[in-house]
Motif scaffolding. Structure first.
Motif, short mmCIF file in Angstrom:
data_model
loop_
_atom_site.label_atom_id
_atom_site.label_comp_id
_atom_site.label_asym_id
_atom_site.label_seq_id
_atom_site.Cartn_x
_atom_site.Cartn_y
_atom_site.Cartn_z
N ASP A 51 0.83 -1.20 0.00
CA ASP A 51 0.00 0.00 0.00
C ASP A 51 0.87 1.26 0.00
OD1 ASP A 51 -2.27 -1.55 0.01
OD2 ASP A 51 -2.69 -1.27 2.15
N ASP A 54 2.36 1.67 -3.45
CA ASP A 54 1.32 2.16 -4.36
C ASP A 54 1.03 3.63 -4.12
OD1 ASP A 54 1.09 -0.30 -5.58
OD2 ASP A 54 -0.68 -0.92 -4.43
N GLY A 55 1.03 4.04 -2.85
CA GLY A 55 0.80 5.44 -2.52
C GLY A 55 1.89 6.33 -3.08
N LYS A 57 3.74 5.64 -5.74
CA LYS A 57 3.60 5.62 -7.19
C LYS A 57 2.51 6.59 -7.63
CE LYS A 57 5.13 0.90 -8.08
NZ LYS A 57 4.69 -0.43 -8.54
N ASN A 58 1.44 6.67 -6.87
CA ASN A 58 0.32 7.53 -7.24
C ASN A 58 0.62 9.02 -7.05
OD1 ASN A 58 -1.27 5.36 -7.98
ND2 ASN A 58 -2.16 5.13 -5.96
N LYS A 59 1.64 9.33 -6.26
CA LYS A 59 2.01 10.75 -6.04
C LYS A 59 2.69 11.33 -7.26
CE LYS A 59 2.34 11.08 -1.08
NZ LYS A 59 3.18 11.47 0.04
N ASP A 60 3.30 10.46 -8.05
CA ASP A 60 4.05 10.96 -9.24
C ASP A 60 3.16 11.37 -10.34
OD1 ASP A 60 6.41 10.55 -7.91
OD2 ASP A 60 6.74 8.56 -8.78
#
Length: 60
Positions: A51, A54-55, A57-60
């Motif tokens: 998690d 994934d968090g 990765k999603n910030k980029d």
């Protein structure tokens, strides 16, 4: 989300098995319960790491 629930269920199953082993004096159930708890906790830690990754990765 189902993997997280399964991991928690494994941990709770381990607690119950250990408690039953303690109540009956069954060392095998005590050991199996502790092992199930450790397995569930380790899997939960792995899910938390996934998690977090994934968090990030999603910030980029």
């Amino acid at each position: 989300m189902t993997e997280k629930m399964q991991n928690k269920a494994d941990e709770l199953k381990g607690r119950a098995k250990e408690a039953l082993g303690n109540a009956t004096g069954n060392e095998q159930w005590q050991a199996e319960g502790k092992a199930d708890q450790a397995k569930g906790a380790l899997k939960q830690a792995g899910e938390k790491i996934k998690d977090a990754v994934d968090g990030l990765k999603n910030k980029d």
